[in-house]
Design a protein around this motif. Structure first.
Motif, short mmCIF file in Angstrom:
data_model
loop_
_atom_site.label_atom_id
_atom_site.label_comp_id
_atom_site.label_asym_id
_atom_site.label_seq_id
_atom_site.Cartn_x
_atom_site.Cartn_y
_atom_site.Cartn_z
N THR A 147 11.25 -35.39 34.81
CA THR A 147 12.15 -36.42 35.32
C THR A 147 11.49 -37.11 36.51
N HIS A 148 11.79 -38.35 36.67
CA HIS A 148 11.39 -39.08 37.87
C HIS A 148 12.64 -39.60 38.57
N HIS A 149 13.77 -39.13 38.11
CA HIS A 149 15.06 -39.60 38.57
C HIS A 149 15.56 -38.76 39.75
N VAL A 150 16.12 -39.43 40.74
CA VAL A 150 16.83 -38.75 41.83
C VAL A 150 18.17 -39.45 41.97
N PRO A 151 19.28 -38.73 41.75
CA PRO A 151 20.59 -39.35 41.90
C PRO A 151 20.82 -39.83 43.34
N PRO A 152 21.80 -40.68 43.55
CA PRO A 152 22.07 -41.23 44.90
C PRO A 152 22.41 -40.15 45.93
N ARG A 153 22.12 -40.44 47.19
CA ARG A 153 22.46 -39.63 48.36
C ARG A 153 21.94 -38.20 48.28
N PRO A 154 20.64 -38.02 48.08
CA PRO A 154 20.13 -36.65 47.94
C PRO A 154 20.25 -35.79 49.19
N LEU A 155 20.22 -36.37 50.38
CA LEU A 155 20.26 -35.54 51.58
C LEU A 155 21.55 -34.73 51.65
N ASN A 156 22.68 -35.36 51.38
CA ASN A 156 23.96 -34.64 51.40
C ASN A 156 23.93 -33.43 50.46
N MET B 257 16.04 -30.91 54.59
CA MET B 257 16.97 -29.78 54.51
C MET B 257 16.39 -28.58 55.24
N LEU B 258 15.09 -28.35 55.10
CA LEU B 258 14.46 -27.19 55.73
C LEU B 258 14.48 -27.30 57.26
N THR B 259 14.52 -28.51 57.80
CA THR B 259 14.63 -28.64 59.25
C THR B 259 16.03 -28.24 59.72
N HIS B 260 17.04 -28.40 58.85
CA HIS B 260 18.41 -28.00 59.20
C HIS B 260 18.68 -26.52 58.96
N PHE B 261 17.91 -25.91 58.08
CA PHE B 261 18.10 -24.50 57.73
C PHE B 261 16.76 -23.76 57.84
N PRO B 262 16.28 -23.54 59.05
CA PRO B 262 14.96 -22.92 59.23
C PRO B 262 14.83 -21.55 58.55
N ARG B 263 15.95 -20.84 58.38
CA ARG B 263 15.88 -19.52 57.73
C ARG B 263 15.40 -19.62 56.29
N LEU B 264 15.50 -20.81 55.69
CA LEU B 264 15.08 -20.99 54.29
C LEU B 264 13.61 -21.36 54.15
N ARG B 265 12.93 -21.63 55.25
CA ARG B 265 11.51 -22.04 55.17
C ARG B 265 10.65 -21.01 54.47
N ASP B 266 10.96 -19.74 54.67
CA ASP B 266 10.17 -18.69 54.01
C ASP B 266 10.58 -18.48 52.56
N CYS B 267 11.70 -19.05 52.15
CA CYS B 267 12.22 -18.83 50.80
C CYS B 267 11.91 -19.96 49.83
N ILE B 268 11.67 -21.16 50.34
CA ILE B 268 11.50 -22.32 49.46
C ILE B 268 10.05 -22.78 49.47
N ARG B 269 9.51 -22.92 48.26
CA ARG B 269 8.14 -23.42 48.09
C ARG B 269 8.18 -24.65 47.19
N MET B 270 7.32 -25.59 47.47
CA MET B 270 7.18 -26.76 46.61
C MET B 270 5.75 -26.80 46.10
N PRO C 69 9.93 -35.38 42.20
CA PRO C 69 9.70 -36.76 42.63
C PRO C 69 9.52 -36.79 44.15
N PRO C 70 8.61 -37.64 44.66
CA PRO C 70 8.36 -37.68 46.11
C PRO C 70 9.61 -37.86 46.96
N GLU C 71 10.54 -38.68 46.49
CA GLU C 71 11.78 -38.90 47.25
C GLU C 71 12.55 -37.59 47.43
N LEU C 72 12.62 -36.80 46.39
CA LEU C 72 13.34 -35.53 46.48
C LEU C 72 12.61 -34.55 47.39
N SER C 73 11.29 -34.54 47.34
CA SER C 73 10.50 -33.67 48.23
C SER C 73 10.80 -33.98 49.69
N ARG C 74 10.90 -35.25 50.02
CA ARG C 74 11.21 -35.64 51.40
C ARG C 74 12.56 -35.06 51.84
#
Length: 128
Positions: free
Chosen positions: A56-65, A97-110, A87-92
């Protein structure tokens, strides 16, 4: 449905989710609920998740929320989420999100490829 999910291996050590075409946030939330149910039903102490966005290259509206919502509802027994082919937009927005939830930095990999995502999961299992 534009999303498929199931156990990624016979040992039920990780859940594989594949996003295809024009998926929606409703489907994303169905996946979140499905992942929680699968983790709850597993006898393993921790379960990993791989989300594959390569089809997919699709990102639905308002991904940050929605990314912030994912951070708030993180399952306590999910030890790792590997997201690949995003998609690059979703990666951003995941990075935001990881800046808001630092505890997840060790759990999420891209990762860029399915192979790298699989390597991340295998490395994590080797240390579990």
């Amino acid at each position: 449905m534009s999303v498929r999910m199931g156990w990624g291996d016979a040992d039920q050590s990780y859940i594989y989710v594949q996003f295809m075409g024009n998926w929606t946030w409703n489907e994303f939330y169905q996946v979140q609920r499905g992942i929680s149910g699968m983790i709850d039903s597993s006898s393993r102490p921790v379960v990993s998740v791989m989300m594959n966005f390569a089809d997919t290259h699709h990102v639905p509206p308002r991904p940050l929320n929605h990314m912030l919502s994912m951070g708030k509802t993180w399952h306590r027994r999910c030890d790792m989420l590997v997201m690949t082919g995003m998609p690059p937009e979703l990666s951003r927005f995941v990075n935001m999100m990881l800046t808001h939830f630092p505890r997840l930095r060790d759990c999420i990999r891209m990762t860029d490829t399915h192979r790298h995502a699989t390597d991340e999961l295998n490395e994590d299992r080797a240390f579990s």
